[in-house]
Structures are given as C-alpha cells and as structure tokens.
Design an enzyme around this catalytic site. Sequence first.
Site, PDB file in Angstrom:
ATOM      1  N   ASN A  99       0.834  -1.218   0.000  1.00 61.54           N
ATOM      2  CA  ASN A  99       0.000   0.000   0.000  1.00 61.54           C
ATOM      3  C   ASN A  99       0.861   1.258   0.000  1.00 61.54           C
ATOM      4  OD1 ASN A  99       0.966   0.214   2.584  1.00 61.54           O
ATOM      5  ND2 ASN A  99      -1.024   0.102   3.598  1.00 61.54           N
ATOM      6  N   LEU A 100       2.176   1.087  -0.039  1.00 65.06           N
ATOM      7  CA  LEU A 100       3.149   2.188  -0.113  1.00 65.06           C
ATOM      8  C   LEU A 100       3.071   3.124   1.083  1.00 65.06           C
ATOM      9  CD1 LEU A 100       3.003   3.013  -3.947  1.00 65.06           C
ATOM     10  CD2 LEU A 100       4.635   1.550  -2.746  1.00 65.06           C
ATOM     11  N   TYR A 104       5.501  -4.429  19.068  1.00 67.21           N
ATOM     12  CA  TYR A 104       5.962  -4.939  17.773  1.00 67.21           C
ATOM     13  C   TYR A 104       6.291  -6.431  17.868  1.00 67.21           C
ATOM     14  CZ  TYR A 104       9.278  -6.143  14.135  1.00 67.21           C
ATOM     15  OH  TYR A 104       9.930  -6.804  13.126  1.00 67.21           O
ATOM     16  N   PHE A 146      17.461 -11.269  12.581  1.00 71.07           N
ATOM     17  CA  PHE A 146      18.219 -10.506  13.560  1.00 71.07           C
ATOM     18  C   PHE A 146      18.412  -9.113  12.935  1.00 71.07           C
ATOM     19  CE2 PHE A 146      19.012 -13.196  17.249  1.00 71.07           C
ATOM     20  CZ  PHE A 146      18.171 -14.225  16.865  1.00 71.07           C
ATOM     21  N   ASN A 147      19.597  -8.515  12.931  1.00 74.32           N
ATOM     22  CA  ASN A 147      19.676  -7.124  12.462  1.00 74.32           C
ATOM     23  C   ASN A 147      19.987  -7.059  10.972  1.00 74.32           C
ATOM     24  OD1 ASN A 147      20.015  -7.013  15.449  1.00 74.32           O
ATOM     25  ND2 ASN A 147      20.056  -4.837  15.002  1.00 74.32           N
ATOM     26  N   ARG A 203      24.907  -6.932  18.701  1.00 70.75           N
ATOM     27  CA  ARG A 203      23.837  -7.423  17.828  1.00 70.75           C
ATOM     28  C   ARG A 203      24.435  -8.275  16.715  1.00 70.75           C
ATOM     29  NH1 ARG A 203      21.532  -6.031  21.416  1.00 70.75           N
ATOM     30  NH2 ARG A 203      19.810  -4.599  21.730  1.00 70.75           N
TER      31      ARG A 203
END
Length: 318
Positions: free
Chosen positions: A28-29, A136, A164-165, A215
Amino acid sequence: MTGGAGYIGSNTALQLLDAGYDVVVVDNLSRGHRESVDPARLREVDLLDTEGLVKVMNEAPCEAVIHFAAYIAVGESMKIPEVYFLNNVAGSLSLLTAMVRTGIRKLVFSSTAAVYGMPERVPIVETERYAPVSAYGESKVMVEKLLHWFDQIHGLRSICLRYFNAAGADPAGRTGECHEPETHLIPLLFKAIRTGIPVTLFGDDYPTADGTCIRDYVHVTDLARAHILAVEALAAGAPSAKYNAGTGHGFSVREVLKAVEDVAGRPVPYEIGPRREGDPPLLVADSGRLQTELGWNPQYSSLRAIVETAWRWECRNG
Ligand code: UDP
C-alpha cells in the site's frame, strides 16, 4: 509478495527475478517506496482489504506468498500499539484468509528476534520461549501463532524467518535501506557523518566488553536468499518451521561505529546517551537450523561487506 516496496522485500524481489521467478508485489506504499518496485509488478492494495487480495491472487495465481508487509519500529509500537496490531496482526489474518479462499497454501513470514525479548541463553535457538518486550514483538508472536492454527486447520504451511539485524544494501547498488524516520544504527552513523550532528549511542554501561550492546548483523542479500530457500523448501513439501536468520557473530555498537569510520574514511560524531528501553545487551542467533535444513550459507554478512555496501548505497542516495 506483500511489502515488496520495503527494504528486505525489494531486495528479495530483485533476487527472485534474478533467479527467474515471476513476482507480483502487493504494497500500500504507506512505508515502502514506489521506485523500489517495477511498476508492472506493483498492485497497490492494503492488507486489510481481503477482497482486493483475493482479486490479485485470482488474477496472478502463485505458488507461494512471501509476507514482508508490516510496521517495524519498536519505539513507535510502544506509542501506538493499536496501529501495530491492526496492520501486523489483522493485516496478516486478512492475508491468510485470502490465501485460504484462493487455495494458496504456502507462506514465508518475516518474523523477528524481537519474539524472544531478553533471552536467557545466547546464541539463541528457535526453541527459546516467546517473551517479547514490545508491542511490535508481540504482533509477530501473534502471527506466528495464527500460522500454527492455519496449518492445523487449513493445511497452510509456513516458514517463519526470525530476522536478527538486517543491514547492508544490494551489492549491485539497486536497492538499500531507507526508513522514514530512520531508527537503525548503520544509516544513522552515516547520517551523523553527513550532517555533522552527533548520533547518540544508547548506553555504554552494558555488561559487554566495551559497554555497548551487541547485535547480530546479517546482510540483506543473505536474508533475501533465505526467503528463496524457504519458498523452495515449501514447494518441495517441507513442513512448517521457524528459523533464526542471523550469522552467529555479534558486534558491539562501538565496533560497528569503527567499521563505518574505516569504510567512510571519516570520523563519526557521536555522544553517549541513556540506554534505550527494551534493548537487551546481547542478541546473537544460532542459525544452525537454517543452515543445515535449508542449506543457507551467508556470503555477504561480514561486518565490512555490510558496511561497504550500505555506504555505497548511502553515497548514491543519502
Ligand atoms: N543504537 C544506538 N543508537 C541509535 C540507534 C541504535 O546506539 O541511534 C543501538 C541500539 O541500542 C542497538 C543497536 O544500535 O544496540 C542496533 O539498533 P537498531 O535500532 O539498528 O536495531 P535493533 O537491535 O533495535 O533491531
């Protein structure tokens, strides 16, 4: 695929096309970028529009759906959880409903290390319990749970990839990271170089060697490859599964900052700020299962390659 105008989705679409697959992008941008998608492949449909999704699926029958579309900002999810649960959970439910109605029963789902919250054991294995510390993360747990029941009841098989990242950019420079507002470390380090305004490092008093959080940074091209392997596994009859997608190697915020300085050849202006709420000191994946079961073999995920490709993209687009 849904969310193909976003960072990981657009990279995966390119890789699928490179591999000879046909791709239709539903987006849906609202957060993605129109220019990241071939206009002929784009269908501007909202995930909550089940009828619209059914129409796309009937017009372009597909083997499988890769579902990227979601809101991803942890901090924002703690301010407006209703938007996160609506888009991420109700949106996914709408998508699953459309898939059942059109007989598409294979899905690859963008999940996240945030389903684990503050894990007790690191490297993290997939059997670690759900313990999200943000709306989230909870929204992704809820979708993983929906997927369990859609498999049990409708035979809709799914592979959840717990990222992960995600970092880096397409090595050919076709697409890269561009969030608005940007919250991710590597683009913010570049921005600090560009603007001269210091980036804030969120805490240097963690129980790690240099006091900053560690991380597991995984190159977006390697992540994209994991989706293709997942689709192929489902097509070959694999059962539903959940996989961590990380490298097993962690880097501290200071190590990332140093890598950015090395690649850019310029110092990063920074200051030390307070800890960011909900940041675990150490998040590193055990992705042995993804490697042995799906044959995933990350090739671009050295910190150097991640930062170099991201910098090339930043220089062109920043
Ligand atoms: N980080 C930071 N300053 C920033 C953004 C991020 O120190 O402006 C740190 C953050 O605390 C974490 C790491 O960089 O330890 C990666 O954060 P990012 O938001 O990129 O990804 P996350 O780990 O939240 O998924």
